[in-house]
Design an enzyme around this catalytic site. Sequence first.
Site, PDB file in Angstrom:
ATOM      1  N   GLY A  92       0.848  -1.195   0.000  1.00 21.09           N
ATOM      2  CA  GLY A  92       0.000   0.000   0.000  1.00 21.09           C
ATOM      3  C   GLY A  92       0.878   1.238   0.000  1.00 21.09           C
ATOM      4  O   GLY A  92       2.051   1.196  -0.400  1.00 21.09           O
ATOM      5  N   GLY A 117      -1.720  -1.509   6.971  1.00 20.63           N
ATOM      6  CA  GLY A 117      -2.812  -0.623   7.355  1.00 20.63           C
ATOM      7  C   GLY A 117      -2.662  -0.105   8.767  1.00 20.63           C
ATOM      8  O   GLY A 117      -1.685  -0.421   9.466  1.00 20.63           O
ATOM      9  N   MET A 149      -7.692   7.365   5.493  1.00 19.52           N
ATOM     10  CA  MET A 149      -6.826   7.880   6.570  1.00 19.52           C
ATOM     11  C   MET A 149      -5.834   8.849   5.945  1.00 19.52           C
ATOM     12  O   MET A 149      -4.698   8.496   5.628  1.00 19.52           O
ATOM     13  CB  MET A 149      -6.132   6.720   7.273  1.00 19.52           C
ATOM     14  CG  MET A 149      -7.070   5.928   8.156  1.00 19.52           C
ATOM     15  SD  MET A 149      -6.203   4.623   9.032  1.00 19.52           S
ATOM     16  CE  MET A 149      -7.447   4.111  10.221  1.00 19.52           C
ATOM     17  N   HIS A 157       2.121  26.506 -21.766  1.00 23.07           N
ATOM     18  CA  HIS A 157       2.977  25.598 -22.536  1.00 23.07           C
ATOM     19  C   HIS A 157       4.434  25.983 -22.359  1.00 23.07           C
ATOM     20  O   HIS A 157       4.752  27.164 -22.426  1.00 23.07           O
ATOM     21  CB  HIS A 157       2.615  25.658 -24.020  1.00 23.07           C
ATOM     22  CG  HIS A 157       3.532  24.819 -24.862  1.00 23.07           C
ATOM     23  ND1 HIS A 157       3.426  23.449 -24.915  1.00 23.07           N
ATOM     24  CD2 HIS A 157       4.604  25.159 -25.636  1.00 23.07           C
ATOM     25  CE1 HIS A 157       4.385  22.975 -25.699  1.00 23.07           C
ATOM     26  NE2 HIS A 157       5.110  24.000 -26.154  1.00 23.07           N
TER      27      HIS A 157
HETATM   28  P1  FAD Z   1      -3.176  11.746  14.145  1.00 24.52           P
HETATM   29  O1  FAD Z   1      -2.321  12.547  13.264  1.00 24.52           O
HETATM   30  O2  FAD Z   1      -2.835  10.320  14.360  1.00 24.52           O
HETATM   31  O3  FAD Z   1      -3.166  12.512  15.535  1.00 24.52           O
HETATM   32  C1  FAD Z   1      -3.799  11.995  16.653  1.00 24.52           C
HETATM   33  C2  FAD Z   1      -3.121  12.554  17.890  1.00 24.52           C
HETATM   34  O4  FAD Z   1      -3.877  12.186  19.018  1.00 24.52           O
HETATM   35  C3  FAD Z   1      -1.713  12.004  18.115  1.00 24.52           C
HETATM   36  O5  FAD Z   1      -0.816  13.066  18.298  1.00 24.52           O
HETATM   37  C4  FAD Z   1      -1.828  11.173  19.386  1.00 24.52           C
HETATM   38  O6  FAD Z   1      -0.663  11.242  20.209  1.00 24.52           O
HETATM   39  C5  FAD Z   1      -2.991  11.864  20.082  1.00 24.52           C
HETATM   40  N1  FAD Z   1      -3.721  11.003  21.011  1.00 24.52           N
HETATM   41  C6  FAD Z   1      -4.168   9.735  20.805  1.00 24.52           C
HETATM   42  N2  FAD Z   1      -4.843   9.302  21.883  1.00 24.52           N
HETATM   43  C7  FAD Z   1      -4.822  10.321  22.778  1.00 24.52           C
HETATM   44  C8  FAD Z   1      -5.350  10.481  24.071  1.00 24.52           C
HETATM   45  N3  FAD Z   1      -6.050   9.524  24.666  1.00 24.52           N
HETATM   46  N4  FAD Z   1      -5.145  11.650  24.712  1.00 24.52           N
HETATM   47  C9  FAD Z   1      -4.417  12.648  24.136  1.00 24.52           C
HETATM   48  N5  FAD Z   1      -3.896  12.543  22.908  1.00 24.52           N
HETATM   49  C10 FAD Z   1      -4.100  11.396  22.242  1.00 24.52           C
HETATM   50  N6  FAD Z   1      -1.554  11.346   5.007  1.00 24.52           N
HETATM   51  C11 FAD Z   1      -1.570  12.222   3.980  1.00 24.52           C
HETATM   52  O7  FAD Z   1      -2.610  12.831   3.719  1.00 24.52           O
HETATM   53  N7  FAD Z   1      -0.454  12.450   3.227  1.00 24.52           N
HETATM   54  C12 FAD Z   1       0.701  11.809   3.464  1.00 24.52           C
HETATM   55  O8  FAD Z   1       1.691  12.038   2.764  1.00 24.52           O
HETATM   56  C13 FAD Z   1       0.751  10.879   4.527  1.00 24.52           C
HETATM   57  N8  FAD Z   1       1.885  10.212   4.799  1.00 24.52           N
HETATM   58  C14 FAD Z   1       1.925   9.354   5.872  1.00 24.52           C
HETATM   59  C15 FAD Z   1       3.108   8.663   6.114  1.00 24.52           C
HETATM   60  C16 FAD Z   1       3.177   7.773   7.170  1.00 24.52           C
HETATM   61  C17 FAD Z   1       4.469   7.046   7.438  1.00 24.52           C
HETATM   62  C18 FAD Z   1       2.041   7.587   8.009  1.00 24.52           C
HETATM   63  C19 FAD Z   1       2.110   6.655   9.181  1.00 24.52           C
HETATM   64  C20 FAD Z   1       0.858   8.252   7.759  1.00 24.52           C
HETATM   65  C21 FAD Z   1       0.781   9.138   6.675  1.00 24.52           C
HETATM   66  N9  FAD Z   1      -0.394   9.814   6.357  1.00 24.52           N
HETATM   67  C22 FAD Z   1      -0.427  10.676   5.298  1.00 24.52           C
HETATM   68  C23 FAD Z   1      -1.623   9.634   7.154  1.00 24.52           C
HETATM   69  C24 FAD Z   1      -1.800  10.807   8.127  1.00 24.52           C
HETATM   70  O9  FAD Z   1      -0.662  10.887   8.962  1.00 24.52           O
HETATM   71  C25 FAD Z   1      -3.057  10.624   8.963  1.00 24.52           C
HETATM   72  O10 FAD Z   1      -4.164  10.421   8.109  1.00 24.52           O
HETATM   73  C26 FAD Z   1      -3.315  11.848   9.815  1.00 24.52           C
HETATM   74  O11 FAD Z   1      -2.228  12.102  10.672  1.00 24.52           O
HETATM   75  C27 FAD Z   1      -4.591  11.691  10.633  1.00 24.52           C
HETATM   76  O12 FAD Z   1      -4.781  12.820  11.415  1.00 24.52           O
HETATM   77  P2  FAD Z   1      -5.569  12.731  12.800  1.00 24.52           P
HETATM   78  O13 FAD Z   1      -5.547  14.126  13.348  1.00 24.52           O
HETATM   79  O14 FAD Z   1      -6.857  12.073  12.617  1.00 24.52           O
HETATM   80  O15 FAD Z   1      -4.705  11.767  13.715  1.00 24.52           O
HETATM   81  P1  NAD Z   2      -2.805   0.603   3.035  1.00 21.46           P
HETATM   82  O1  NAD Z   2      -4.182   0.247   3.356  1.00 21.46           O
HETATM   83  O2  NAD Z   2      -2.534   1.728   2.103  1.00 21.46           O
HETATM   84  O3  NAD Z   2      -2.030  -0.656   2.440  1.00 21.46           O
HETATM   85  C1  NAD Z   2      -1.940  -1.871   3.109  1.00 21.46           C
HETATM   86  C2  NAD Z   2      -1.659  -2.935   2.063  1.00 21.46           C
HETATM   87  O4  NAD Z   2      -1.348  -4.132   2.738  1.00 21.46           O
HETATM   88  C3  NAD Z   2      -2.850  -3.218   1.160  1.00 21.46           C
HETATM   89  O5  NAD Z   2      -2.424  -3.187  -0.174  1.00 21.46           O
HETATM   90  C4  NAD Z   2      -3.292  -4.616   1.590  1.00 21.46           C
HETATM   91  O6  NAD Z   2      -3.836  -5.364   0.527  1.00 21.46           O
HETATM   92  C5  NAD Z   2      -1.984  -5.204   2.078  1.00 21.46           C
HETATM   93  N1  NAD Z   2      -2.109  -6.261   3.059  1.00 21.46           N
HETATM   94  C6  NAD Z   2      -2.964  -6.340   4.123  1.00 21.46           C
HETATM   95  N2  NAD Z   2      -2.727  -7.457   4.842  1.00 21.46           N
HETATM   96  C7  NAD Z   2      -1.684  -8.096   4.240  1.00 21.46           C
HETATM   97  C8  NAD Z   2      -0.970  -9.283   4.504  1.00 21.46           C
HETATM   98  N3  NAD Z   2      -1.260 -10.045   5.559  1.00 21.46           N
HETATM   99  N4  NAD Z   2       0.023  -9.651   3.664  1.00 21.46           N
HETATM  100  C9  NAD Z   2       0.352  -8.861   2.604  1.00 21.46           C
HETATM  101  N5  NAD Z   2      -0.299  -7.735   2.293  1.00 21.46           N
HETATM  102  C10 NAD Z   2      -1.296  -7.341   3.105  1.00 21.46           C
HETATM  103  O7  NAD Z   2      -2.102   0.847   4.449  1.00 21.46           O
HETATM  104  P2  NAD Z   2      -0.678   1.438   4.797  1.00 21.46           P
HETATM  105  O8  NAD Z   2       0.190   1.468   3.597  1.00 21.46           O
HETATM  106  O9  NAD Z   2      -0.246   0.717   6.015  1.00 21.46           O
HETATM  107  O10 NAD Z   2      -1.043   2.925   5.182  1.00 21.46           O
HETATM  108  C11 NAD Z   2      -1.947   3.189   6.275  1.00 21.46           C
HETATM  109  C12 NAD Z   2      -2.715   4.445   6.045  1.00 21.46           C
HETATM  110  O11 NAD Z   2      -1.858   5.569   6.079  1.00 21.46           O
HETATM  111  C13 NAD Z   2      -3.410   4.420   4.714  1.00 21.46           C
HETATM  112  O12 NAD Z   2      -4.794   4.528   4.934  1.00 21.46           O
HETATM  113  C14 NAD Z   2      -2.921   5.620   3.981  1.00 21.46           C
HETATM  114  O13 NAD Z   2      -3.964   6.359   3.415  1.00 21.46           O
HETATM  115  C15 NAD Z   2      -2.199   6.456   5.027  1.00 21.46           C
HETATM  116  N6  NAD Z   2      -0.987   6.967   4.382  1.00 21.46           N
HETATM  117  C16 NAD Z   2      -1.126   7.892   3.400  1.00 21.46           C
HETATM  118  C17 NAD Z   2      -0.020   8.353   2.723  1.00 21.46           C
HETATM  119  C18 NAD Z   2      -0.208   9.347   1.629  1.00 21.46           C
HETATM  120  O14 NAD Z   2      -1.276   9.935   1.555  1.00 21.46           O
HETATM  121  N7  NAD Z   2       0.775   9.580   0.791  1.00 21.46           N
HETATM  122  C19 NAD Z   2       1.235   7.863   3.013  1.00 21.46           C
HETATM  123  C20 NAD Z   2       1.344   6.900   4.015  1.00 21.46           C
HETATM  124  C21 NAD Z   2       0.228   6.462   4.693  1.00 21.46           C
END
Ligand code: FAD
Ligand code: NAD
Length: 467
Positions: free
Chosen positions: A185, A273, A320, A446
């Site tokens: 993913g 995920g 997400m 362009h």
């Molecule tokens: P979060 O950002 O997870 O924030 C939740 C906050 O709540 C955290 O700081 C946590 O510490 C705090 N919290 C949790 N429980 C409690 C509690 N009980 N009390 C107080 N605080 C608490 N999305 C994109 O759109 N573009 C990207 O390029 C992208 N890249 C990503 C790369 C990676 C490696 C990962 C892991 C995710 C990426 N995502 C990306 C997904 C994105 O980070 C999330 O969709 C986004 O951060 C969600 O925002 P949120 O505010 O819902 O939650």
């Molecule tokens: P994802 O849902 O994007 O991908 C997970 C992948 O793992 C899927 O393709 C699924 O088919 C595969 N999978 C699930 N179980 C498996 C198994 N047992 N064996 C092999 N393959 C398996 O999840 P992610 O890559 O972990 O990212 C998590 C979330 O963070 C996503 O919802 C994504 O939107 C968000 N995110 C977004 C960005 C961005 O917007 N550029 C970057 C990083 C993360």
Amino acid sequence: MAREEFDLVVLGAGPGGYVCAIRASQLGLKVACVEKYPTLGGTCLNVGCIPSKALLESSHLYHTAQHKFAAHGISASSLGFDLATMQKRKQGVVESITKGVEFLFKKNKITWFRGAASLEDRRSVVIRGAEGSQQTILAKNIVIATGSRPRALALAPFDHELLIDSTDAIALTTVPRHLVIVGGGVIGLELGSVWQRLGAEVTVVEAASSILPSFDQSVARELHKQLTRQGMKILSSAKVKAITTKNRMATVSIEQHESSLVLEADKVLLAVGRVPCSDGLGLAELGISLDHQQCIAVDASWQTKVPGIYAIGDVIAGPMLAHKAEEEGVAVAEIIAGQHGHVNYRAIPSVVYTWPEVASLGLSEQECKAQGLGISIGTFDFKANGRAKAMGEEGGMVKIIADQKTDGLLGVHIVGAFASELIAEAVIAFEYGASAEDLARAVHGHPTLSEAIKEAALAVDKRAIHA
Ligand code: FAD
Ligand code: NAD
């Protein structure tokens, strides 16, 4: 001691929570935000979007210098990289941006409580500090924005040494020799790209029949081709049967097309995920229900079953994505302030920051077919785009799906250089209810990559000029 009362208490300071807090404050509400992580910004700013993009940028520059400079007649002898500097730069980017949110909190007079929050009753939020302190504050309204965390694989729990999650994978201090990634993913492909560009052998093991299974399959196929060309190994329709660890090495047993194979790896990134952080908040006691994926159930105004308690971002259903969380944060703040918050879920782009990038909006071709929609499709390859040629970035294409009868846009899918930026044009087009004809008739500068969007829109009506 009297408990301090706020118009709004936000749980979590990720892009959903902190943006919600700022918007509510702009609208005149007295706002507090409780965050258990030492810095503001949540997953996105601390361990997600921002640090991963910083490493993607550094590794992309290195890869470009290694593989593309020569074609431009540029020689770079003794090219190398220092991973410690790369990681330090990444951390600097993270720190400056999380400090920026701290500044915005001060500017907007938002009270930041450090600690883990839970709900005592529908108006009381208990905050437990890391050092054992506890206090309770009162809230007229509560927004739960506690986000998500990496999903663990039952057959191989994280040990954060050999079996790592995305947070570990952005903090590695040495380049793995063989990185096996379970899950093709977004995280798997982005972080796989980082380490592959820096010299790791990378094998992606994806259970579905293709990488990015939820994306339009033409772009998934094109990306597969490009990543494979870069040296990434991708095993699709592959099931992980077991993972064992011994002597600092992991053995991953896989079944693919009824045959078995075994991979040895010094790191295994589990990227299958993320799960919502909806536990430990006291929700069940208040009668707030979760769906089958542990997401908090909300109505169309993001309100839970309990009036005055809302939830947004990764902790509720939907993609997400940081920008989805932000928009929900704005909308719910406006609703709490008596306005009419709204999010157009049809127009939320998804971007994958590999190279080439993938950007997608609306329905994929397979989703249109599953819904029985009559569609017209136009595609245009970047190899026929002048700017892409000049840049040496000819891989990829634009695909536009329009309603066969009305010509209204249903989906825009791009794989190519800067697809992340190009998709913004499609988002605006969706917001204004544009047709493919509208995009086709709009004048594009362009030579620009965006001309490929115009040409794909023309191709919907079979009248692309340069194809
Ligand atoms: P979060 O950002 O997870 O924030 C939740 C906050 O709540 C955290 O700081 C946590 O510490 C705090 N919290 C949790 N429980 C409690 C509690 N009980 N009390 C107080 N605080 C608490 N999305 C994109 O759109 N573009 C990207 O390029 C992208 N890249 C990503 C790369 C990676 C490696 C990962 C892991 C995710 C990426 N995502 C990306 C997904 C994105 O980070 C999330 O969709 C986004 O951060 C969600 O925002 P949120 O505010 O819902 O939650
Ligand atoms: P994802 O849902 O994007 O991908 C997970 C992948 O793992 C899927 O393709 C699924 O088919 C595969 N999978 C699930 N179980 C498996 C198994 N047992 N064996 C092999 N393959 C398996 O999840 P992610 O890559 O972990 O990212 C998590 C979330 O963070 C996503 O919802 C994504 O939107 C968000 N995110 C977004 C960005 C961005 O917007 N550029 C970057 C990083 C993360």
